[in-house]
Design a protein around this motif. Sequence first.
Motif, mmCIF file in Angstrom:
data_model
loop_
_atom_site.group_PDB
_atom_site.id
_atom_site.type_symbol
_atom_site.label_atom_id
_atom_site.label_comp_id
_atom_site.label_asym_id
_atom_site.label_seq_id
_atom_site.Cartn_x
_atom_site.Cartn_y
_atom_site.Cartn_z
ATOM 1 N N ILE A 17 0.851 -1.187 0.000
ATOM 2 C CA ILE A 17 0.000 0.000 0.000
ATOM 3 C C ILE A 17 0.888 1.239 0.000
ATOM 4 N N ASP A 18 0.331 2.352 -0.464
ATOM 5 C CA ASP A 18 1.095 3.594 -0.605
ATOM 6 C C ASP A 18 0.750 4.612 0.475
ATOM 7 N N VAL A 19 -0.519 4.679 0.809
ATOM 8 C CA VAL A 19 -1.040 5.647 1.769
ATOM 9 C C VAL A 19 -1.850 4.868 2.789
ATOM 10 N N ALA A 20 -1.830 5.330 4.039
ATOM 11 C CA ALA A 20 -2.584 4.598 5.056
ATOM 12 C C ALA A 20 -3.155 5.537 6.100
ATOM 13 N N TYR A 21 -4.301 5.138 6.631
ATOM 14 C CA TYR A 21 -4.947 5.826 7.750
ATOM 15 C C TYR A 21 -4.600 5.024 8.982
ATOM 16 N N LEU A 22 -3.785 5.590 9.858
ATOM 17 C CA LEU A 22 -3.285 4.878 11.015
ATOM 18 C C LEU A 22 -3.679 5.569 12.306
ATOM 19 N N GLY A 23 -3.660 4.820 13.395
ATOM 20 C CA GLY A 23 -3.733 5.451 14.700
ATOM 21 C C GLY A 23 -2.358 6.003 15.027
ATOM 22 N N GLY A 24 -2.263 6.861 16.029
ATOM 23 C CA GLY A 24 -0.969 7.418 16.399
ATOM 24 C C GLY A 24 0.027 6.344 16.785
ATOM 25 N N LEU A 25 -0.425 5.336 17.548
ATOM 26 C CA LEU A 25 0.461 4.243 17.955
ATOM 27 C C LEU A 25 0.906 3.433 16.746
ATOM 28 N N TYR A 52 -8.516 14.062 19.872
ATOM 29 C CA TYR A 52 -9.797 13.451 20.198
ATOM 30 C C TYR A 52 -9.663 12.782 21.552
ATOM 31 N N LEU A 53 -10.700 12.100 22.019
ATOM 32 C CA LEU A 53 -10.692 11.555 23.371
ATOM 33 C C LEU A 53 -10.672 10.022 23.397
ATOM 34 N N SER A 54 -9.791 9.498 24.223
ATOM 35 C CA SER A 54 -9.811 8.086 24.599
ATOM 36 C C SER A 54 -10.490 8.027 25.954
ATOM 37 N N GLY A 55 -11.316 7.013 26.175
ATOM 38 C CA GLY A 55 -12.033 6.939 27.438
ATOM 39 C C GLY A 55 -12.055 5.545 28.033
ATOM 40 N N ILE A 56 -12.219 5.484 29.327
ATOM 41 C CA ILE A 56 -12.496 4.226 30.022
ATOM 42 C C ILE A 56 -13.976 4.239 30.358
ATOM 43 N N MET A 67 -3.620 12.789 20.142
ATOM 44 C CA MET A 67 -3.420 13.384 18.827
ATOM 45 C C MET A 67 -4.108 12.534 17.772
ATOM 46 N N GLY A 68 -4.766 13.188 16.819
ATOM 47 C CA GLY A 68 -5.612 12.510 15.850
ATOM 48 C C GLY A 68 -4.918 11.489 14.962
ATOM 49 N N TYR A 69 -5.719 10.626 14.388
ATOM 50 C CA TYR A 69 -5.232 9.592 13.466
ATOM 51 C C TYR A 69 -4.527 10.264 12.288
ATOM 52 N N PRO A 70 -3.287 9.920 12.004
ATOM 53 C CA PRO A 70 -2.632 10.512 10.841
ATOM 54 C C PRO A 70 -2.865 9.707 9.557
ATOM 55 N N TRP A 71 -3.073 10.428 8.473
ATOM 56 C CA TRP A 71 -2.944 9.826 7.143
ATOM 57 C C TRP A 71 -1.465 9.914 6.801
ATOM 58 N N VAL A 72 -0.856 8.790 6.477
ATOM 59 C CA VAL A 72 0.577 8.761 6.192
ATOM 60 C C VAL A 72 0.829 8.224 4.786
ATOM 61 N N MET A 73 2.042 8.482 4.304
ATOM 62 C CA MET A 73 2.444 8.056 2.968
ATOM 63 C C MET A 73 3.834 7.441 3.056
ATOM 64 N N ARG A 74 4.083 6.420 2.255
ATOM 65 C CA ARG A 74 5.452 5.921 2.156
ATOM 66 C C ARG A 74 6.335 7.064 1.660
ATOM 67 N N SER A 75 7.376 7.383 2.411
ATOM 68 C CA SER A 75 8.181 8.572 2.134
ATOM 69 C C SER A 75 8.795 8.564 0.737
#
Length: 302
Positions: A88-96, A123-127, A238-246
């Motif tokens: 894949i070239d681009v991805a929607y990932l969580g921060g982790l 955004y918010l993470s909650g228990i 911090m929000g989910y980043p859309w990332v790209m293979r550099s």
Amino acid sequence: MKRIRLLICLIAISLISACSAADATQKNEQGVPEELRVGIIPNVAPDKQRLRYEPLKEYLAKELDTKVELFVATDYAGVVTALAAHKIDVAYLGGLTYVQAQEQVGVTPLVTEVDRETGSKEYLSGIVVRDDAPYKNTKDLLEAKGKFAFGDVSSTSGSLYPRVMLDAAGAKCSTSTLAQCPPLSKISFTGGHDATAQAVANGSADAGGLEVRILHRLEREGSIPKGRLRIVETEKVMGYPWVMRSELGGKAAKSISSAFTRMKDPQLLNLLQAKGYQRVTPADYEAVKQHAKELGLLTTDR
């Protein structure tokens, strides 16, 4: 001998030129591949996630003048594996997931959504607990030695930040065996935020960690009765980043980022639960990276 060396050099140069020409023909005028392969983490059931992102697929295809293919992995680590394998070239990932991907492959964060609930890139993470549960806060849950449900092990708001909150309340979560988090009596990983919500709602877990805005969406859809679950603690993420293979290059990064930041269609933004998109940099995810190191989550092989 000199002639042979010269011939070898000429052949090498020809091969490099041919490869470069081939690479050039694989990209359009905006610098993106003629077929852009987009990966998405399954923060809800994969089949639902794929259907949800079909309108985005059409939007990107139009804005970037290219063919777009969607890939939804069965778990979070699967998207990182696909990036590392150049599937894949681009991805929607969580921060982790993003900071985990950095350990394996060169990735560039591009944009994240402006959250509708917080009005920011966070955004918010909650228990959460059931509304009729006696727990008023995270410490109460620990004192009762309750059962806790995380989402995917690589989820930022479903695994990492709930662990941060548990740790701050006095839990002694293991950094090597993630299924141990005393004094909690039992740890489970449901695989997704929707499954975590159901686990707490049906009593198989006393509490769980999930993304608050997903809980609200589940309530609006009727999957979880409104008021069934109660939030006892939250942390900003911090929000989910859309990332790209550099290696796709700066031109592709600019084109893809611009496609998101100029998104104005209210129906599409509503579908993506975003007010809009803003650019992000690696520095925005340093806190996530530090928490992941401290809590033993900066790996993708668990």
